[in-house]
Design a protein around this motif. Structure first.
Motif, PDB file in Angstrom:
ATOM      1  N   ALA A 174       0.871  -1.177   0.000  1.00  0.00           N
ATOM      2  CA  ALA A 174       0.000   0.000   0.000  1.00  0.00           C
ATOM      3  C   ALA A 174       0.908   1.227   0.000  1.00  0.00           C
ATOM      4  N   PRO A 175       1.463   1.608  -1.152  1.00  0.00           N
ATOM      5  CA  PRO A 175       2.449   2.691  -1.197  1.00  0.00           C
ATOM      6  C   PRO A 175       1.893   3.997  -0.646  1.00  0.00           C
ATOM      7  N   HIS A 176       2.745   4.739   0.030  1.00  0.00           N
ATOM      8  CA  HIS A 176       2.317   5.979   0.675  1.00  0.00           C
ATOM      9  C   HIS A 176       2.124   7.058  -0.379  1.00  0.00           C
ATOM     10  N   ALA A 177       0.868   7.506  -0.519  1.00  0.00           N
ATOM     11  CA  ALA A 177       0.541   8.493  -1.555  1.00  0.00           C
ATOM     12  C   ALA A 177       1.032   9.881  -1.218  1.00  0.00           C
ATOM     13  N   LYS A 178       1.384  10.145   0.061  1.00  0.00           N
ATOM     14  CA  LYS A 178       1.830  11.491   0.422  1.00  0.00           C
ATOM     15  C   LYS A 178       3.079  11.893  -0.359  1.00  0.00           C
ATOM     16  N   THR A 179       3.843  10.921  -0.857  1.00  0.00           N
ATOM     17  CA  THR A 179       5.057  11.257  -1.601  1.00  0.00           C
ATOM     18  C   THR A 179       4.725  12.071  -2.829  1.00  0.00           C
ATOM     19  N   HIS A 180       3.739  11.638  -3.610  1.00  0.00           N
ATOM     20  CA  HIS A 180       3.516  12.295  -4.902  1.00  0.00           C
ATOM     21  C   HIS A 180       2.106  12.816  -5.112  1.00  0.00           C
ATOM     22  N   MET A 181       1.080  12.203  -4.563  1.00  0.00           N
ATOM     23  CA  MET A 181      -0.320  12.606  -4.738  1.00  0.00           C
ATOM     24  C   MET A 181      -0.624  12.899  -6.210  1.00  0.00           C
ATOM     25  N   ALA A 182      -0.160  12.023  -7.083  1.00  0.00           N
ATOM     26  CA  ALA A 182      -0.331  12.189  -8.532  1.00  0.00           C
ATOM     27  C   ALA A 182      -1.202  11.062  -9.066  1.00  0.00           C
ATOM     28  N   PRO A 183      -2.360  11.370  -9.663  1.00  0.00           N
ATOM     29  CA  PRO A 183      -3.272  10.311 -10.120  1.00  0.00           C
ATOM     30  C   PRO A 183      -2.627   9.310 -11.066  1.00  0.00           C
ATOM     31  N   SER A 184      -1.818   9.769 -12.011  1.00  0.00           N
ATOM     32  CA  SER A 184      -1.249   8.820 -12.974  1.00  0.00           C
ATOM     33  C   SER A 184      -0.271   7.871 -12.299  1.00  0.00           C
ATOM     34  N   LEU A 185       0.434   8.327 -11.262  1.00  0.00           N
ATOM     35  CA  LEU A 185       1.337   7.433 -10.540  1.00  0.00           C
ATOM     36  C   LEU A 185       0.552   6.474  -9.646  1.00  0.00           C
ATOM     37  N   LEU A 186      -0.547   6.942  -9.066  1.00  0.00           N
ATOM     38  CA  LEU A 186      -1.417   6.026  -8.317  1.00  0.00           C
ATOM     39  C   LEU A 186      -1.961   4.932  -9.228  1.00  0.00           C
ATOM     40  N   ASP A 187      -2.378   5.326 -10.429  1.00  0.00           N
ATOM     41  CA  ASP A 187      -2.874   4.329 -11.388  1.00  0.00           C
ATOM     42  C   ASP A 187      -1.786   3.311 -11.725  1.00  0.00           C
ATOM     43  N   ALA A 188      -0.553   3.797 -11.913  1.00  0.00           N
ATOM     44  CA  ALA A 188       0.545   2.893 -12.245  1.00  0.00           C
ATOM     45  C   ALA A 188       0.832   1.936 -11.095  1.00  0.00           C
ATOM     46  N   GLN A 189       0.755   2.431  -9.865  1.00  0.00           N
ATOM     47  CA  GLN A 189       0.985   1.563  -8.715  1.00  0.00           C
ATOM     48  C   GLN A 189      -0.114   0.513  -8.578  1.00  0.00           C
TER      49      GLN A 189
ATOM     50  N   GLN B  31      -5.982  13.973   2.535  1.00  0.00           N
ATOM     51  CA  GLN B  31      -5.438  13.035   1.558  1.00  0.00           C
ATOM     52  C   GLN B  31      -6.403  11.880   1.314  1.00  0.00           C
ATOM     53  N   VAL B  32      -7.078  11.411   2.355  1.00  0.00           N
ATOM     54  CA  VAL B  32      -8.064  10.339   2.173  1.00  0.00           C
ATOM     55  C   VAL B  32      -9.171  10.814   1.235  1.00  0.00           C
ATOM     56  N   LEU B  33      -9.661  12.034   1.446  1.00  0.00           N
ATOM     57  CA  LEU B  33     -10.708  12.576   0.584  1.00  0.00           C
ATOM     58  C   LEU B  33     -10.231  12.665  -0.852  1.00  0.00           C
ATOM     59  N   ALA B  34      -9.009  13.187  -1.053  1.00  0.00           N
ATOM     60  CA  ALA B  34      -8.468  13.294  -2.408  1.00  0.00           C
ATOM     61  C   ALA B  34      -8.330  11.915  -3.052  1.00  0.00           C
ATOM     62  N   LEU B  35      -7.829  10.946  -2.296  1.00  0.00           N
ATOM     63  CA  LEU B  35      -7.639   9.604  -2.851  1.00  0.00           C
ATOM     64  C   LEU B  35      -8.978   8.954  -3.198  1.00  0.00           C
TER      65      LEU B  35
ATOM     66  N   LEU C 172      -9.977  10.321  -6.393  1.00  0.00           N
ATOM     67  CA  LEU C 172      -9.095   9.848  -7.453  1.00  0.00           C
ATOM     68  C   LEU C 172      -9.253   8.349  -7.721  1.00  0.00           C
ATOM     69  N   GLY C 173     -10.218   7.712  -7.077  1.00  0.00           N
ATOM     70  CA  GLY C 173     -10.550   6.340  -7.424  1.00  0.00           C
ATOM     71  C   GLY C 173      -9.979   5.265  -6.532  1.00  0.00           C
ATOM     72  N   ALA C 174      -9.344   5.629  -5.412  1.00  0.00           N
ATOM     73  CA  ALA C 174      -8.810   4.603  -4.517  1.00  0.00           C
ATOM     74  C   ALA C 174      -9.947   3.823  -3.876  1.00  0.00           C
ATOM     75  N   ALA C 175      -9.771   2.518  -3.761  1.00  0.00           N
ATOM     76  CA  ALA C 175     -10.787   1.661  -3.152  1.00  0.00           C
ATOM     77  C   ALA C 175     -10.420   1.250  -1.737  1.00  0.00           C
TER      78      ALA C 175
ATOM     79  N   THR D 131      -0.334  16.904  -9.569  1.00  0.00           N
ATOM     80  CA  THR D 131      -0.303  16.565  -8.156  1.00  0.00           C
ATOM     81  C   THR D 131      -1.412  17.294  -7.428  1.00  0.00           C
ATOM     82  N   TYR D 132      -1.900  16.690  -6.322  1.00  0.00           N
ATOM     83  CA  TYR D 132      -3.013  17.241  -5.559  1.00  0.00           C
ATOM     84  C   TYR D 132      -2.691  17.179  -4.078  1.00  0.00           C
TER      85      TYR D 132
END
Length: 401
Positions: free
Chosen positions: A67-82, A97-101, A104-107, A399-400
């Motif tokens: 579960a990579p830490h999104a605080k590093t980048h908060m970038a949708p395309s990198l979240l999709d890649a992960q 960050q939870v709201l943003a994620l 951005l489609g996090a489940a 980034t967001y």
């Protein structure tokens, strides 16, 4: 504001007239072709993809969920890649960050800390009914009371003396876990901890063994269900997480319980040329991460022998865990050469002081700088060009923060 536009609001891009991102990329711009101004932070596609594969493979080989830490980048395309690389979930540090994620489609999100705002917790409970899974940590009676009566999964957090959070003793953790289990709505999902602030391998090993002991203690107290989460791991000691908590590597788990060990490393994806280059576990085990980020800054002045001033500073690059490292110099006429002998000595808001003992830099030159600590580099940029090996811009990371 149209997030798809590159215009006067987009730092690093020279776009007096607005252009859609897709139209910009269709022109296959190069970094030095006039589409950018300085400073600008860029990412190398090949390094990002290499790092993505490397840690996904490491986790798969050692029986770790990721579960990579999104605080590093908060970038949708990198979240999709992960996610595409097999991530089990994603980690957040704050409610925002939870709201943003979520948007951005996090489940599935692991929150690496307590959530104490009742309004936030009610929202999480409502979203859980729509299939959004969030596991957050508690280390106190106050944390349990804040979430009381809400149908939410909870991780009890183990800490260590001087650490930033977590129960300091196993006895305290058992008491907090009992309070969670006593609530008619909350569900005790497992334990969590963070080892990144510990000074050495011996201390980290002892702490990770303490997490395993906590699982055994809570199982003996009959507080755990059949599915148990153990969430831990930054970017400096994930080899020891694998060795002590991956599968049955550190010993058997309590019978009747299926334990999923979740690694939460985040800085691995971009890596760096300072803090994490020195601390990566791949200095100890087989594998390699590549630095993916470069800050390009222009020489504004060479006001005295041995000193050059670059047009970049604290608003543009991380400086909290080491200063940027000059790697390459590009003259105004074009062509690059290594930045041997150059060193950053300090940064102001918009200026960077570079020791240049051989006097090789001239106003107008561009300096490519490696960064140290990506977690405080990404957040300074809303749009980051992604470059192929030939310098062509093939994507723009949004980034967001």
């Amino acid at each position: 504001m149209d997030e798809d536009l590159l215009d006067w609001r987009t730092k690093g891009f020279w776009q007096p007239d607005p252009v859609r991102t897709a139209d910009f990329l269709a022109g296959r711009p190069g970094l030095f072709d006039g589409a950018f101004t300085w400073p600008v932070l860029v990412a190398r596609r090949a390094a990002l993809e290499h790092n993505l594969r490397t840690l996904a493979g490491f986790c798969a080989a050692h029986g770790l969920a990721f579960a990579p830490h999104a605080k590093t980048h908060m970038a949708p395309s990198l979240l999709d890649a992960q996610r595409a690389a097999g991530a089990w979930g994603v980690t957040a540090a704050t409610a925002n960050q939870v709201l943003a994620l979520r948007r951005l489609g996090a489940a599935r999100v692991v929150v690496a800390g307590q959530l104490l705002d009742r309004g936030v917790l009610r929202w999480l409970a409502a979203e859980a009914g729509a299939g959004f899974e969030v596991l957050f940590q508690v280390d106190s009676a106050e944390g349990v009371r804040a979430a009381s009566g809400l149908a939410l999964p909870v991780l009890v957090e183990l800490g260590h003396p001087g650490g930033r959070a977590g129960c300091r003793t196993l006895g305290e953790l058992r008491a907090v876990a009992a309070a969670v289990a006593a609530d008619p709505a909350l569900r005790l999902a497992g334990v969590a901890g963070y080892e990144g602030g510990l000074p050495d391998a011996a201390a980290v090993t002892g702490f990770l063994d303490g997490l395993r002991a906590a699982v055994h203690a809570l199982a003996a107290d009959r507080l755990l269900g059949p599915e148990v989460i153990v969430a831990t791991g930054g970017s400096a000691w994930f080899d020891l997480v694998a060795a002590r908590l991956g599968g049955d590597a550190g010993g058997p788990w309590p019978p009747g319980h299926r334990v999923t060990t979740v690694l939460r490393s985040g800085a691995y994806l971009s890596h760096d040329e300072g803090f994490y280059r020195e601390r990566t576990p791949f200095n100890r085990v087989e594998g390699e991460l590549l630095p993916a980020l470069t800050l390009w800054a222009q020489v504004l002045s060479t006001p005295e022998p041995g000193l050059a001033i670059l047009g970049a500073g604290k608003r543009d690059v991380s400086y909290d865990e080491g200063l940027p490292v000059p790697r390459v110099v590009r003259s105004a006429a074009g062509g690059g050469r290594p930045g041997h002998g150059l060193g950053v000595t300090r940064v102001n808001d918009h200026h960077m002081f570079v020791a240049d003992p051989r006097g090789v830099l001239r106003p107008g030159d561009l300096v490519g700088l490696g960064i140290s600590h990506p977690c405080t580099a990404f957040d300074k940029w809303r749009a980051i060009p992604v470059l192929d090996d030939d310098g062509t811009v093939t994507d723009v990371l949004r980034t967001y923060f």
